[in-house]
Design a protein around this motif. Structure first.
Motif, PDB file in Angstrom:
ATOM      1  N   SER A  69       2.952  37.786  84.817  1.00 39.55           N
ATOM      2  CA  SER A  69       2.868  37.658  83.805  1.00 39.55           C
ATOM      3  C   SER A  69       3.333  38.803  82.727  1.00 39.55           C
ATOM      4  CB  SER A  69       1.420  37.134  83.299  1.00 39.55           C
ATOM      5  OG  SER A  69       1.315  35.714  83.970  1.00 39.55           O
ATOM      6  N   ILE A  70       3.864  38.505  81.435  1.00 35.94           N
ATOM      7  CA  ILE A  70       4.110  39.688  80.522  1.00 35.94           C
ATOM      8  C   ILE A  70       3.346  39.262  79.177  1.00 35.94           C
ATOM      9  CG2 ILE A  70       5.815  40.870  79.343  1.00 35.94           C
ATOM     10  CD1 ILE A  70       7.591  40.566  81.378  1.00 35.94           C
ATOM     11  N   ILE A  71       2.387  40.003  78.735  1.00 39.73           N
ATOM     12  CA  ILE A  71       1.807  39.766  77.519  1.00 39.73           C
ATOM     13  C   ILE A  71       1.753  40.787  76.479  1.00 39.73           C
ATOM     14  CG2 ILE A  71       0.266  38.502  78.923  1.00 39.73           C
ATOM     15  CD1 ILE A  71      -2.136  40.443  78.793  1.00 39.73           C
ATOM     16  N   GLY A  72       1.423  40.422  75.379  1.00 38.56           N
ATOM     17  CA  GLY A  72       1.517  41.530  74.063  1.00 38.56           C
ATOM     18  C   GLY A  72       1.366  40.652  73.017  1.00 38.56           C
ATOM     19  N   GLU A  73       1.270  41.400  71.901  1.00 35.95           N
ATOM     20  CA  GLU A  73       1.020  40.908  70.399  1.00 35.95           C
ATOM     21  C   GLU A  73       2.385  40.411  70.129  1.00 35.95           C
ATOM     22  OE1 GLU A  73      -1.806  42.333  67.465  1.00 35.95           O
ATOM     23  OE2 GLU A  73      -1.016  44.329  68.482  1.00 35.95           O
ATOM     24  N   ASN A  74       2.311  39.621  69.102  1.00 38.85           N
ATOM     25  CA  ASN A  74       3.715  39.120  68.610  1.00 38.85           C
ATOM     26  C   ASN A  74       4.593  40.583  68.132  1.00 38.85           C
ATOM     27  OD1 ASN A  74       1.928  36.640  67.536  1.00 38.85           O
ATOM     28  ND2 ASN A  74       3.914  36.074  68.550  1.00 38.85           N
ATOM     29  N   GLY A  75       5.931  40.395  68.711  1.00 41.12           N
ATOM     30  CA  GLY A  75       6.822  41.535  68.244  1.00 41.12           C
ATOM     31  C   GLY A  75       6.460  42.857  69.359  1.00 41.12           C
ATOM     32  N   ALA A  76       5.816  42.696  70.311  1.00 42.37           N
ATOM     33  CA  ALA A  76       5.640  43.436  71.290  1.00 42.37           C
ATOM     34  C   ALA A  76       6.759  43.650  72.050  1.00 42.37           C
ATOM     35  CB  ALA A  76       4.343  43.230  72.145  1.00 42.37           C
ATOM     36  N   GLY A  77       7.740  42.648  72.255  1.00 43.57           N
ATOM     37  CA  GLY A  77       9.193  42.796  72.966  1.00 43.57           C
ATOM     38  C   GLY A  77       9.070  41.787  74.112  1.00 43.57           C
ATOM     39  N   LYS A  78       8.293  41.001  74.215  1.00 47.81           N
ATOM     40  CA  LYS A  78       8.391  40.327  75.327  1.00 47.81           C
ATOM     41  C   LYS A  78       9.398  39.239  75.575  1.00 47.81           C
ATOM     42  CE  LYS A  78       4.651  37.913  73.991  1.00 47.81           C
ATOM     43  NZ  LYS A  78       4.428  38.709  72.736  1.00 47.81           N
ATOM     44  N   SER A  79       9.753  38.456  74.570  1.00 50.23           N
ATOM     45  CA  SER A  79      10.862  37.580  74.535  1.00 50.23           C
ATOM     46  C   SER A  79      12.264  38.433  74.559  1.00 50.23           C
ATOM     47  CB  SER A  79      10.987  36.648  73.449  1.00 50.23           C
ATOM     48  OG  SER A  79       9.682  35.853  73.369  1.00 50.23           O
ATOM     49  N   THR A  80      12.161  39.542  73.972  1.00 52.58           N
ATOM     50  CA  THR A  80      13.503  40.479  74.047  1.00 52.58           C
ATOM     51  C   THR A  80      13.546  40.757  75.405  1.00 52.58           C
ATOM     52  OG1 THR A  80      13.075  41.005  71.819  1.00 52.58           O
ATOM     53  CG2 THR A  80      14.399  42.338  73.179  1.00 52.58           C
ATOM     54  N   LEU A  81      12.593  41.226  76.204  1.00 49.64           N
ATOM     55  CA  LEU A  81      12.768  41.458  77.642  1.00 49.64           C
ATOM     56  C   LEU A  81      13.202  40.351  78.408  1.00 49.64           C
ATOM     57  CD1 LEU A  81      12.352  43.914  79.741  1.00 49.64           C
ATOM     58  CD2 LEU A  81      10.230  43.186  79.964  1.00 49.64           C
ATOM     59  N   VAL A  82      12.904  39.188  78.190  1.00 49.80           N
ATOM     60  CA  VAL A  82      13.183  37.928  79.097  1.00 49.80           C
ATOM     61  C   VAL A  82      14.664  37.559  78.766  1.00 49.80           C
ATOM     62  CG1 VAL A  82      13.037  35.710  79.443  1.00 49.80           C
ATOM     63  CG2 VAL A  82      10.895  36.818  79.297  1.00 49.80           C
ATOM     64  N   LYS A  83      15.097  37.703  77.679  1.00 55.13           N
ATOM     65  CA  LYS A  83      16.407  37.680  77.173  1.00 55.13           C
ATOM     66  C   LYS A  83      17.443  38.666  77.749  1.00 55.13           C
ATOM     67  CE  LYS A  83      15.591  34.675  73.131  1.00 55.13           C
ATOM     68  NZ  LYS A  83      15.363  34.586  71.676  1.00 55.13           N
ATOM     69  N   ILE A  84      17.009  39.805  77.842  1.00 55.89           N
ATOM     70  CA  ILE A  84      17.945  40.687  78.545  1.00 55.89           C
ATOM     71  C   ILE A  84      17.985  40.460  80.008  1.00 55.89           C
ATOM     72  CG2 ILE A  84      17.684  43.296  79.220  1.00 55.89           C
ATOM     73  CD1 ILE A  84      16.796  44.012  76.578  1.00 55.89           C
ATOM     74  N   ILE A  85      16.797  40.226  80.729  1.00 58.52           N
ATOM     75  CA  ILE A  85      16.916  39.772  82.188  1.00 58.52           C
ATOM     76  C   ILE A  85      17.788  38.668  82.378  1.00 58.52           C
ATOM     77  CG2 ILE A  85      15.543  38.967  84.103  1.00 58.52           C
ATOM     78  CD1 ILE A  85      13.158  40.283  82.857  1.00 58.52           C
ATOM     79  N   THR A  86      17.926  37.632  81.409  1.00 63.90           N
ATOM     80  CA  THR A  86      18.571  36.399  81.721  1.00 63.90           C
ATOM     81  C   THR A  86      20.113  36.484  81.146  1.00 63.90           C
ATOM     82  OG1 THR A  86      17.375  35.428  79.797  1.00 63.90           O
ATOM     83  CG2 THR A  86      16.650  35.190  81.863  1.00 63.90           C
ATOM     84  N   GLY A  87      20.301  37.561  80.418  1.00 67.12           N
ATOM     85  CA  GLY A  87      21.629  37.777  80.062  1.00 67.12           C
ATOM     86  C   GLY A  87      21.881  37.399  78.581  1.00 67.12           C
ATOM     87  N   VAL A  88      20.874  36.751  77.918  1.00 65.60           N
ATOM     88  CA  VAL A  88      20.902  36.438  76.459  1.00 65.60           C
ATOM     89  C   VAL A  88      21.384  37.403  75.536  1.00 65.60           C
ATOM     90  CG1 VAL A  88      20.146  35.309  74.403  1.00 65.60           C
ATOM     91  CG2 VAL A  88      19.643  34.551  76.953  1.00 65.60           C
ATOM     92  N   LEU A  89      20.610  38.680  75.809  1.00 66.59           N
ATOM     93  CA  LEU A  89      21.019  39.830  74.835  1.00 66.59           C
ATOM     94  C   LEU A  89      21.285  41.101  76.104  1.00 66.59           C
ATOM     95  CD1 LEU A  89      17.635  39.761  72.735  1.00 66.59           C
ATOM     96  CD2 LEU A  89      19.760  39.339  72.150  1.00 66.59           C
ATOM     97  N   ALA A  90      22.057  41.991  75.450  1.00 68.61           N
ATOM     98  CA  ALA A  90      22.303  43.103  76.301  1.00 68.61           C
ATOM     99  C   ALA A  90      21.429  44.346  75.811  1.00 68.61           C
ATOM    100  CB  ALA A  90      24.042  43.411  76.089  1.00 68.61           C
ATOM    101  N   ALA A  91      21.080  45.169  76.674  1.00 70.21           N
ATOM    102  CA  ALA A  91      20.348  46.267  76.677  1.00 70.21           C
ATOM    103  C   ALA A  91      21.141  47.326  76.012  1.00 70.21           C
ATOM    104  CB  ALA A  91      19.674  46.646  78.064  1.00 70.21           C
ATOM    105  N   ASP A  92      20.421  47.896  75.206  1.00 75.97           N
ATOM    106  CA  ASP A  92      21.380  49.489  74.754  1.00 75.97           C
ATOM    107  C   ASP A  92      21.304  50.544  75.759  1.00 75.97           C
ATOM    108  OD1 ASP A  92      21.323  48.075  72.210  1.00 75.97           O
ATOM    109  OD2 ASP A  92      19.588  49.166  71.580  1.00 75.97           O
ATOM    110  N   SER A  93      20.254  50.523  76.824  1.00 80.33           N
ATOM    111  CA  SER A  93      20.520  51.280  77.781  1.00 80.33           C
ATOM    112  C   SER A  93      19.580  50.916  79.028  1.00 80.33           C
ATOM    113  CB  SER A  93      20.454  52.758  77.411  1.00 80.33           C
ATOM    114  OG  SER A  93      19.093  52.960  77.051  1.00 80.33           O
ATOM    115  N   GLY A  94      19.726  51.078  80.200  1.00 83.13           N
ATOM    116  CA  GLY A  94      18.832  50.865  81.107  1.00 83.13           C
ATOM    117  C   GLY A  94      19.453  50.015  82.243  1.00 83.13           C
ATOM    118  N   LYS A  95      18.686  49.430  83.141  1.00 82.16           N
ATOM    119  CA  LYS A  95      19.402  48.803  84.320  1.00 82.16           C
ATOM    120  C   LYS A  95      18.211  47.678  84.653  1.00 82.16           C
ATOM    121  CE  LYS A  95      21.793  52.562  86.585  1.00 82.16           C
ATOM    122  NZ  LYS A  95      21.889  53.379  87.803  1.00 82.16           N
ATOM    123  N   VAL A  96      18.898  46.520  85.016  1.00 84.66           N
ATOM    124  CA  VAL A  96      18.256  45.431  85.720  1.00 84.66           C
ATOM    125  C   VAL A  96      18.831  45.091  87.095  1.00 84.66           C
ATOM    126  CG1 VAL A  96      17.490  42.822  85.495  1.00 84.66           C
ATOM    127  CG2 VAL A  96      17.711  44.328  83.392  1.00 84.66           C
TER     128      VAL A  96
END
Length: 503
Positions: free
Chosen positions: A36-63
Motif C-alpha cells: 500500500s502507498i499512503i499519504g495526504e492529498n497531493g503527496a504524489g501517490k497517484s502520480t507515482l502509479v501513473k508513472i509506473i503504468t506509463g500514463v505519465l513519464a518521469a523527469d528522471s529515475g527508473k522503473v
C-alpha cells in the motif's frame, strides 16, 4: 537487482509547472505482496502509479520490472508486460455496454469476422458472477449503472487482463461495506495466485486490514516503508502529516420543540426510492443522515434540492411551502447541495479555479450581464484564502488540484452562493485524514457563523462526531432518530443493519 523485489522504483522525479510532485522517490515491491502507498492529498501517490503504468513519464529515475527497465514502454506494452491499473478517474465508456467495456482492449486482437459476441457475453456473465454482480447484465449500458458497480467494473476490466501487478488507486471510494469486503476477498485470492497488488487508499482501516507492507509519501517524498506489524493509525498519521491527529467531538445541541424549523418535510414520496419522509431541520443545526449505500439518502438530498421530482408530499422552508422545486429555485431560497461525486456533478474540471467558485452565483460578479473580472478575482481569491486552498493561481484548472483541494474548491463554490441551508453529501469521500480534519473544522465554523447543515455520510464516525441529531434511513424510509448521548456508532449501526434485515 534484489531477487526479493519484483518491481523497483528508483530515484523518481516529476515536476508539474513549478510544483515538485515527486522528489527522489524509491520503492521496492516484492512479488506476491499487497503493498500500500499512503499519504495526504497531493503527496504524489497517484502520480507515482501513473508513472509506473506509463500514463505519465518521469523527469528522471527508473522503473524496473523483474530487472528490466520499463518506463520507456507504451501503455499497451506495459499491459502486455503484466501491469494493469484502475485509476481514481473512470476509464469506462459510458455509451458502451458492460461486456464491451470489459473486453474493449481485446477487440483489436480480432481480425475479420472472428469476433464472437456470444463467447464474450458468456465470459462477462462468469466474471460478473465471480464479483457477485449477477443483477448486472452484460448488455446493460455503463451509463445506467450506479457508482459502486462502475468501480467494480473498472477492477474487473483490469483483472480480466490477468496482470502480474494490479494497481488500485482509491478502489473503494464509492463502495459499500459489503462491496469492500468482496473486493478484499478477491484481492486476497489474487495474492494466493502470487499476483502483486499496489494499493492506494485514504482509508487507514482498509490499509491496516489488507496490506503486507506500507510506503508513506509526504510532499512528494518517501518518508518510510513499514511492515504491517510495525503500523497502526497513530504511527501512520504521524508519518503522513508530521503530527498526530486528536479527534474531537463537537458538543451536541438539543433543539427545543417550540423552535421553528428552517426546513420541514412532510409525507414526501418520489417515483422510485423515497417513501413517507417526514423530518425537520432547525437553524444552526447539523442534521446527520445515516444508512447503508442505496438507502435513499442521496435521493432525499436531490429531492429537496429539486434535482429529483417529488410525486407527493410538501417541503416547507422558513414556513413557506416550496412548489415545483428545481435547483435554480433552491439556490434562490438559500439552499445549496454539495454532491458526493465532485468530478461528475460538482466541479467544472476543465475550467479555472475562479470560474468554478463564482459559477454558483454570477449575480455577485455581473452588472447588466457584463462580467466584472476584477471583482471575480477579488471575491474568489478572498473565499479560497479563507478555505486555505493550495493552488498556484486563480487561472489554474480545477483538474490540476489534489483531491482534498478539489473538495475545498467545491465547498468554495457552494459557499459563494451565500446559502443558509447546506446539504453535504459525502463531503470527505476520497480525501486523506489531514484534509478531513480541515473539512470538519470548516463545517463546525460554518455552523457557528449561522449556517444550517444536512450531513449525509457513509462514515458512521463522521456522523457521530459532527451531528446534533441523526436520522437513520433504510430502503427509502426514515426508521429512527438519535439525539444527544444516544448518538454513538454502535447504536446507529445496529439500527440500520437490523432494520435492513427485517425489511
Amino acid at each position: 537487482m534484489n531477487t526479493n523485489n519484483f518491481l523497483e522504483i528508483k530515484n523518481i522525479y516529476k515536476r508539474f509547472k513549478g510544483v515538485q510532485a515527486l522528489e527522489n522517490v524509491s520503492v521496492e515491491i516484492r512479488k506476491g505482496e499487497i503493498h500500500s502507498i499512503i499519504g495526504e492529498n497531493g503527496a504524489g501517490k497517484s502520480t507515482l502509479v501513473k508513472i509506473i503504468t506509463g500514463v505519465l513519464a518521469a523527469d528522471s529515475g527508473k522503473v524496473l520490472l523483474e530487472g528490466k527497465e520499463i518506463h520507456h514502454l507504451s501503455i499497451e506494452q506495459l499491459f502486455d508486460a503484466g501491469i494493469s491499473a484502475a485509476y481514481q478517474e473512470s476509464s469506462l465508456f459510458e455509451n458502451l455496454t458492460v461486456a464491451q467495456n470489459i473486453f474493449i482492449s481485446e477487440l483489436f486482437n480480432f481480425r475479420g469476422f472472428n469476433l464472437s459476441w456470444d463467447k464474450i457475453i458468456a465470459k462477462t456473465e462468469n466474471l460478473l458472477k465471480d464479483f457477485n454482480l449477477q443483477n448486472i447484465k452484460p448488455l446493460d449500458l455503463v451509463s445506467e449503472l450506479s457508482p459502486e458497480p462502475k468501480q467494480m467494473l473498472e477492477i474487473i476490466k483490469c483483472i480480466n487482463r490477468n496482470p502480474k501487478i494490479l494497481c488500485l488507486d482509491e478502489p473503494t471510494a464509492s463502495m459499500s461495506e459489503s462491496g469492500v469486503e468482496l473486493l478484499f476477498k478477491i484481492i486476497n485470492k489474487l495474492k494466493e495466485q502470487n499476483k502483486t497488488i499496489l494499493y492506494i487508499s485514504h482509508n487507514l482501516d482498509e490499509i491496516l486490514k489488507i496490506s503486507d507492507r506500507i510506503t508513506v509519501l509526504r510532499d512528494g517524498k518517501k518518508v518510510k516503508t513499514l511492515d504491517i506489524n510495525e503500523a497502526d493509525k497513530k504511527v501512520l498519521h504521524q508519518l503522513m502529516i508530521g503530527r498526530s491527529i486528536t479527534q474531537t467531538y463537537r458538543k451536541k445541541t438539543i433543539f427545543n420543540n417550540n423552535l421553528k424549523p428552517l426546513l420541514r418535510v412532510e409525507n414526501l414520496y418520489d417515483s422510485d426510492k423515497l417513501k413517507n419522509i417526514n423530518f425537520e431541520v432547525y437553524p444552526k443545526e447539523i442534521l446527520g443522515i445515516s444508512g447503508l449505500v442505496g438507502a435513499g439518502r442521496t435521493e432525499l438530498a436531490c429531492a429537496i434540492f429539486g434535482i429529483n421530482k417529488i410525486i407527493t408530499g410538501k417541503v416547507f422552508y422558513k414556513e413557506k411551502l416550496l412548489t415545483n422545486l428545481n435547483p435554480v429555485k433552491a439556490v434562490k431560497n438559500g439552499i445549496i447541495y454539495l454532491p458526493e461525486d465532485r468530478k461528475l456533478m460538482g466541479l467544472y474540471l476543465n475550467q479555472s479555479i475562479k470560474v468554478n467558485v463564482t459559477s454558483s452565483n454570477l449575480n455577485r460578479i455581473t452588472k447588466c450581464m457584463i462580467l466584472n473580472s476584477k471583482k471575480e478575482k477579488l471575491l474568489s481569491g478572498e473565499l479560497l484564502g479563507n478555505l486555505d486552498l493550495k493552488y498556484s493561481n486563480l487561472n489554474q484548472l480545477a483538474q490540476k488540484l489534489s483531491g482534498g483541494n478539489q473538495q475545498k474548491l467545491l465547498f468554495g463554490k457552494c459557499l459563494f452562493s451565500q446559502p443558509e441551508l447546506l446539504i453535504l453529501d459525502e463531503p470527505t469521500r476520497g480525501i486523506d485524514v489531514g484534509a478531513k480534519e480541515e473539512i470538519y473544522d470548516l463545517i463546525n465554523k460554518l455552523v457557528e457563523q449561522g449556517l444550517t447543515i444536512i450531513l449525509i455520510s457513509s462514515e458512521i464516525e463522521e456522523i457521530c462526531r459532527l451531528s446534533d441529531r441523526v436520522l437513520v434511513m433504510v430502503k427509502g424510509e426514515i426508521v429512527d432518530t438519535f439525539k444527544g448521548e444516544k448518538i454513538n456508532e454502535k447504536d446507529i449501526t445496529s439500527c440500520y443493519l437490523q432494520t435492513e434485515k427485517r425489511k
